[in-house]
Design an enzyme around this catalytic site. Structure first.
Site, PDB file in Angstrom:
ATOM      1  N   SER A 186       0.791  -1.146  -0.061  1.00  0.00           N
ATOM      2  CA  SER A 186       0.297   0.178  -0.361  1.00  0.00           C
ATOM      3  C   SER A 186       0.950   1.323  -0.254  1.00  0.00           C
ATOM      4  O   SER A 186       2.111   1.882   0.401  1.00  0.00           O
ATOM      5  CB  SER A 186      -0.756  -0.198   1.329  1.00  0.00           C
ATOM      6  OG  SER A 186      -1.253   1.614   1.174  1.00  0.00           O
ATOM      7  N   TYR A 193      -1.400  -0.812  10.729  1.00  0.00           N
ATOM      8  CA  TYR A 193      -1.254  -1.781   9.709  1.00  0.00           C
ATOM      9  C   TYR A 193       0.169  -1.481   8.330  1.00  0.00           C
ATOM     10  O   TYR A 193       0.224  -2.741   7.833  1.00  0.00           O
ATOM     11  CB  TYR A 193      -2.690  -0.935   8.969  1.00  0.00           C
ATOM     12  CG  TYR A 193      -2.561  -1.176   8.056  1.00  0.00           C
ATOM     13  CD1 TYR A 193      -2.944  -2.261   7.310  1.00  0.00           C
ATOM     14  CD2 TYR A 193      -3.212  -0.030   6.373  1.00  0.00           C
ATOM     15  CE1 TYR A 193      -3.542  -2.481   5.532  1.00  0.00           C
ATOM     16  CE2 TYR A 193      -2.448   0.023   5.123  1.00  0.00           C
ATOM     17  CZ  TYR A 193      -3.388  -1.726   4.985  1.00  0.00           C
ATOM     18  OH  TYR A 193      -3.757  -2.106   3.196  1.00  0.00           O
ATOM     19  N   LYS A 233       2.647  -3.363   6.452  1.00  0.00           N
ATOM     20  CA  LYS A 233       2.841  -4.252   4.888  1.00  0.00           C
ATOM     21  C   LYS A 233       3.995  -4.005   4.802  1.00  0.00           C
ATOM     22  O   LYS A 233       4.233  -4.793   3.944  1.00  0.00           O
ATOM     23  CB  LYS A 233       1.581  -2.848   4.340  1.00  0.00           C
ATOM     24  CG  LYS A 233       0.827  -2.894   4.234  1.00  0.00           C
ATOM     25  CD  LYS A 233       0.339  -4.183   3.331  1.00  0.00           C
ATOM     26  CE  LYS A 233      -1.262  -4.994   3.677  1.00  0.00           C
ATOM     27  NZ  LYS A 233      -1.771  -6.321   3.077  1.00  0.00           N
TER      28      LYS A 233
HETATM   29  P1  NAD Z   1     -10.372  -6.682   1.890  1.00  0.00           P
HETATM   30  O1  NAD Z   1     -10.593  -7.204   3.530  1.00  0.00           O
HETATM   31  O2  NAD Z   1     -11.834  -6.992   1.232  1.00  0.00           O
HETATM   32  O3  NAD Z   1     -10.130  -8.045   1.574  1.00  0.00           O
HETATM   33  C1  NAD Z   1      -9.264  -9.106   2.569  1.00  0.00           C
HETATM   34  C2  NAD Z   1     -10.203 -10.247   2.324  1.00  0.00           C
HETATM   35  O4  NAD Z   1      -8.932 -11.071   3.119  1.00  0.00           O
HETATM   36  C3  NAD Z   1     -11.153 -10.188   2.936  1.00  0.00           C
HETATM   37  O5  NAD Z   1     -11.867 -11.552   1.840  1.00  0.00           O
HETATM   38  C4  NAD Z   1     -10.494 -11.346   4.168  1.00  0.00           C
HETATM   39  O6  NAD Z   1     -11.749 -12.288   4.257  1.00  0.00           O
HETATM   40  C5  NAD Z   1      -9.925 -12.456   3.699  1.00  0.00           C
HETATM   41  N1  NAD Z   1      -8.931 -12.570   4.911  1.00  0.00           N
HETATM   42  C6  NAD Z   1      -8.111 -11.452   5.805  1.00  0.00           C
HETATM   43  N2  NAD Z   1      -7.624 -12.374   6.644  1.00  0.00           N
HETATM   44  C7  NAD Z   1      -7.589 -14.003   5.795  1.00  0.00           C
HETATM   45  C8  NAD Z   1      -6.813 -14.836   7.097  1.00  0.00           C
HETATM   46  N3  NAD Z   1      -5.688 -14.850   7.625  1.00  0.00           N
HETATM   47  N4  NAD Z   1      -7.559 -16.044   5.875  1.00  0.00           N
HETATM   48  C9  NAD Z   1      -7.844 -16.066   5.174  1.00  0.00           C
HETATM   49  N5  NAD Z   1      -8.711 -15.447   3.979  1.00  0.00           N
HETATM   50  C10 NAD Z   1      -8.228 -13.729   5.146  1.00  0.00           C
HETATM   51  O7  NAD Z   1      -9.626  -5.941   0.821  1.00  0.00           O
HETATM   52  P2  NAD Z   1      -9.264  -5.273  -0.239  1.00  0.00           P
HETATM   53  O8  NAD Z   1      -9.511  -3.730  -0.110  1.00  0.00           O
HETATM   54  O9  NAD Z   1      -9.724  -6.452  -1.171  1.00  0.00           O
HETATM   55  O10 NAD Z   1      -8.084  -5.854  -0.206  1.00  0.00           O
HETATM   56  C11 NAD Z   1      -6.988  -6.793  -0.167  1.00  0.00           C
HETATM   57  C12 NAD Z   1      -5.389  -6.300  -0.330  1.00  0.00           C
HETATM   58  O11 NAD Z   1      -5.000  -5.118  -0.160  1.00  0.00           O
HETATM   59  C13 NAD Z   1      -5.278  -5.872   1.836  1.00  0.00           C
HETATM   60  O12 NAD Z   1      -3.987  -7.108   1.467  1.00  0.00           O
HETATM   61  C14 NAD Z   1      -5.058  -5.034   2.119  1.00  0.00           C
HETATM   62  O13 NAD Z   1      -4.308  -4.538   2.891  1.00  0.00           O
HETATM   63  C15 NAD Z   1      -4.234  -4.048   0.668  1.00  0.00           C
HETATM   64  N6  NAD Z   1      -4.573  -2.832  -0.134  1.00  0.00           N
HETATM   65  C16 NAD Z   1      -5.866  -2.245   0.161  1.00  0.00           C
HETATM   66  C17 NAD Z   1      -6.484  -1.191  -0.340  1.00  0.00           C
HETATM   67  C18 NAD Z   1      -7.669  -0.642  -0.155  1.00  0.00           C
HETATM   68  O14 NAD Z   1      -8.113   0.674   0.088  1.00  0.00           O
HETATM   69  N7  NAD Z   1      -8.588  -1.192  -0.555  1.00  0.00           N
HETATM   70  C19 NAD Z   1      -5.310  -0.300  -0.594  1.00  0.00           C
HETATM   71  C20 NAD Z   1      -4.144  -0.337  -0.108  1.00  0.00           C
HETATM   72  C21 NAD Z   1      -3.980  -2.034   0.126  1.00  0.00           C
HETATM   73  C1  UD1 Z   2      -7.115   4.936   3.108  1.00  0.00           C
HETATM   74  C2  UD1 Z   2      -6.046   4.568   4.363  1.00  0.00           C
HETATM   75  C3  UD1 Z   2      -4.890   4.282   3.904  1.00  0.00           C
HETATM   76  C4  UD1 Z   2      -5.096   3.025   2.912  1.00  0.00           C
HETATM   77  C5  UD1 Z   2      -5.838   4.522   1.673  1.00  0.00           C
HETATM   78  C6  UD1 Z   2      -5.230   3.132   0.381  1.00  0.00           C
HETATM   79  C7  UD1 Z   2      -6.482   5.897   7.094  1.00  0.00           C
HETATM   80  C8  UD1 Z   2      -6.990   6.069   7.980  1.00  0.00           C
HETATM   81  N1  UD1 Z   2      -6.015   5.701   5.336  1.00  0.00           N
HETATM   82  O1  UD1 Z   2      -5.946   6.495   3.546  1.00  0.00           O
HETATM   83  O2  UD1 Z   2      -4.074   3.763   5.153  1.00  0.00           O
HETATM   84  O3  UD1 Z   2      -3.271   3.015   3.083  1.00  0.00           O
HETATM   85  O4  UD1 Z   2      -7.241   4.188   2.437  1.00  0.00           O
HETATM   86  O5  UD1 Z   2      -6.507   2.493   0.160  1.00  0.00           O
HETATM   87  O6  UD1 Z   2      -8.114   4.973   6.740  1.00  0.00           O
HETATM   88  N2  UD1 Z   2     -12.681  11.556   3.799  1.00  0.00           N
HETATM   89  C9  UD1 Z   2     -13.695  12.720   4.547  1.00  0.00           C
HETATM   90  N3  UD1 Z   2     -14.636  12.047   4.643  1.00  0.00           N
HETATM   91  C10 UD1 Z   2     -14.702  10.721   5.038  1.00  0.00           C
HETATM   92  C11 UD1 Z   2     -13.782   9.414   4.332  1.00  0.00           C
HETATM   93  C12 UD1 Z   2     -12.888  10.151   3.768  1.00  0.00           C
HETATM   94  O7  UD1 Z   2     -13.277  13.712   4.109  1.00  0.00           O
HETATM   95  O8  UD1 Z   2     -15.607   9.987   5.328  1.00  0.00           O
HETATM   96  C13 UD1 Z   2     -10.946  12.041   3.351  1.00  0.00           C
HETATM   97  C14 UD1 Z   2      -9.905  11.841   3.742  1.00  0.00           C
HETATM   98  O9  UD1 Z   2      -9.376  12.834   5.051  1.00  0.00           O
HETATM   99  C15 UD1 Z   2      -8.501  11.860   2.848  1.00  0.00           C
HETATM  100  C16 UD1 Z   2      -9.872  10.979   1.293  1.00  0.00           C
HETATM  101  O10 UD1 Z   2     -11.330  11.899   1.907  1.00  0.00           O
HETATM  102  O11 UD1 Z   2      -8.215  13.078   2.572  1.00  0.00           O
HETATM  103  C17 UD1 Z   2      -9.693   9.843   1.314  1.00  0.00           C
HETATM  104  O12 UD1 Z   2     -10.201   9.233   2.743  1.00  0.00           O
HETATM  105  P1  UD1 Z   2     -10.058   7.427   3.190  1.00  0.00           P
HETATM  106  O13 UD1 Z   2     -10.185   7.037   1.597  1.00  0.00           O
HETATM  107  O14 UD1 Z   2     -10.053   7.042   3.453  1.00  0.00           O
HETATM  108  O15 UD1 Z   2      -8.210   7.006   2.305  1.00  0.00           O
HETATM  109  P2  UD1 Z   2      -7.211   7.639   2.644  1.00  0.00           P
HETATM  110  O16 UD1 Z   2      -6.972   8.129   3.301  1.00  0.00           O
HETATM  111  O17 UD1 Z   2      -5.792   8.312   1.687  1.00  0.00           O
END
Ligand code: NAD
Ligand code: UD1
Length: 341
Positions: free
Chosen positions: A126, A150, A154
């Site tokens: 991330s 978190y 990562k």
């Molecule tokens: P998500 O929560 O929708 O998906 C994660 C999945 O992993 C879920 O289905 C959960 O049930 C499963 N899981 C968790 N722990 C597990 C375990 N111990 N064994 C088996 N399954 C398990 O999240 P996502 O948004 O799809 O994110 C996927 C990956 O990408 C994560 O590693 C997250 O940290 C990373 N990531 C997400 C974002 C984002 O904003 N969504 C941004 C940067 C990185």
């Molecule tokens: C989140 C995660 C970060 C992750 C990133 C990418 C948190 C604190 N951080 O950050 O670890 O890597 O997503 O997926 O969850 N905002 C509002 N009102 C709301 C929600 C958000 O104003 O109700 C604003 C926030 O201040 C920010 C922007 O919207 O400026 C995006 O917020 P968000 O979607 O939570 O993502 P990140 O803060 O980038």
């Protein structure tokens, strides 16, 4: 083509969209998820939209013996590792949960991969590993200083992968640092379905537009950005899914082992108010908001320099903010209660 990819966390948001893309490109998919945050229905719909099957195991990655059984039974060629927890606030309250589920589970997975001579892995990292960026756009070589458990979990998995690569030259690793994934599959059948009140901006905005939540709270309008609200690099989840295929193919077709890290973003920053405006336009609904205090830990501005992924993976994000909001809105309208319709 008869290549089988093990996808951990396959029933989650990014995992399910990537399973779609894998099946669509002719890969076989073995899906592992313990369903703590994912939904079985997501995989059911991926099967329905693609017309292909998925071999699904409900299993926890920390359970080494079940993982061994899966690797024993399935002809796995590579792993895409999404499984983990991702809520920043929860990680501050319960860091051990994050170190156990994100770090220990990854160690277990890597150990079982090694036992079965599987050496290709794509890992979900991330932009959070950078913490507050020194400058934007952020490059892969910039310094890393995550500000919460978190983010540190990562970064730890990244370090474990880099160390394992040095010790095990047959290992091929692709570390993908996502910026802010949003949007949904254009079919309206697969999307993001957070539990309860969403933390992240886009799921919150779409529920306000749908009338399910009263108003958006904008966390601060005095940041050092063009309109004072926070700026992020939003990327369509299907562009992200495509990037996983490019990274995977670099591992499978590459001339030798490797350990590469890529930023995945569009390279463009949009403010909270830009997003609200774009969402109002595509949905033709008002998104009422009020400005509140800053959210602790938030940064003013971040966006990616995606040049390395553009050049080395031959991948570029194609979808603009308008399309991200359109697909998000279509998913919201088709699935007002997410997967539990
Ligand atoms: P998500 O929560 O929708 O998906 C994660 C999945 O992993 C879920 O289905 C959960 O049930 C499963 N899981 C968790 N722990 C597990 C375990 N111990 N064994 C088996 N399954 C398990 O999240 P996502 O948004 O799809 O994110 C996927 C990956 O990408 C994560 O590693 C997250 O940290 C990373 N990531 C997400 C974002 C984002 O904003 N969504 C941004 C940067 C990185
Ligand atoms: C989140 C995660 C970060 C992750 C990133 C990418 C948190 C604190 N951080 O950050 O670890 O890597 O997503 O997926 O969850 N905002 C509002 N009102 C709301 C929600 C958000 O104003 O109700 C604003 C926030 O201040 C920010 C922007 O919207 O400026 C995006 O917020 P968000 O979607 O939570 O993502 P990140 O803060 O980038």
């Amino acid at each position: 083509m008869n290549i089988t990819i093990l996808v951990t966390g396959a029933a989650g948001y990014i995992g399910s969209h990537t399973c779609f893309e894998l099946l669509d490109r002719g890969y076989n998919v073995v899906a592992v998820d313990n369903l703590v945050n994912g939904n079985r229905e997501a995989l059911q719909r991926v099967k329905e939209v693609t017309g292909n099957d998925i071999h699904f195991f409900k299993a926890d990655l920390r359970d080494a013996s079940t993982l061994e059984r899966i690797f024993e039974e399935q002809p796995i060629d590579a792993v895409i590792h999404f499984a983990g927890y991702k809520a920043v606030g929860e990680s501050v309250e319960d860091p051990l949960l994050y170190y156990s589920n994100n770090v220990s589970a990854s160690v277990t997975l890597l150990s079982v991969m090694k036992e079965y001579d599987i050496y290709n892995i794509v890992f979900s990292s991330s932009c959070t590993v950078y913490g507050k960026p020194e400058s934007v756009p952020v490059k892969e070589t910039d310094s890393m200083a995550p500000t919460n458990p978190y983010g540190r979990s990562k970064l730890m998995v990244e370090e474990i992968l880099r160390d394992s690569y040095k010790a095990l030259p047959s290992l091929s690793v692709s570390i993908l640092r996502y910026f802010n994934p949003i949007g949904a599959h254009p079919s309206g059948r697969i999307g993001e379905d957070p539990d309860g009140i969403p933390n992240n901006l886009l799921p919150y905005v779409s529920r306000v537009a749908a009338g399910q939540l009263e108003e958006l709270k904008i966390f601060g309008d005095n940041y050092d950005t063009h309109d004072g609200t926070g700026v992020r690099d939003y990327i369509h989840v299907m562009d992200l899914a495509r990037a996983h295929i490019s990274a995977l193919e670099e591992l499978l077709n590459g001339s030798g082992s490797n350990c590469k890290t890529y930023n995945l973003g569009t390279g463009k920053g949009y403010s909270v108010l830009d997003v609200v405006k774009a969402f109002e336009q595509v949905s033709n609904r008002e998104v009422p908001y009020k400005i509140t205090d800053r959210r602790p830990g938030d940064i003013d501005k971040t966006f990616a320099d995606p040049t390395k992924a553009n050049k080395q993976l031959g991948w570029t994000a194609q979808k603009e903010l308008k399309e991200m909001c359109q697909d998000m809105w279509y998913w919201q309208q088709q699935n007002p209660n997410g997967y539990s319709n």
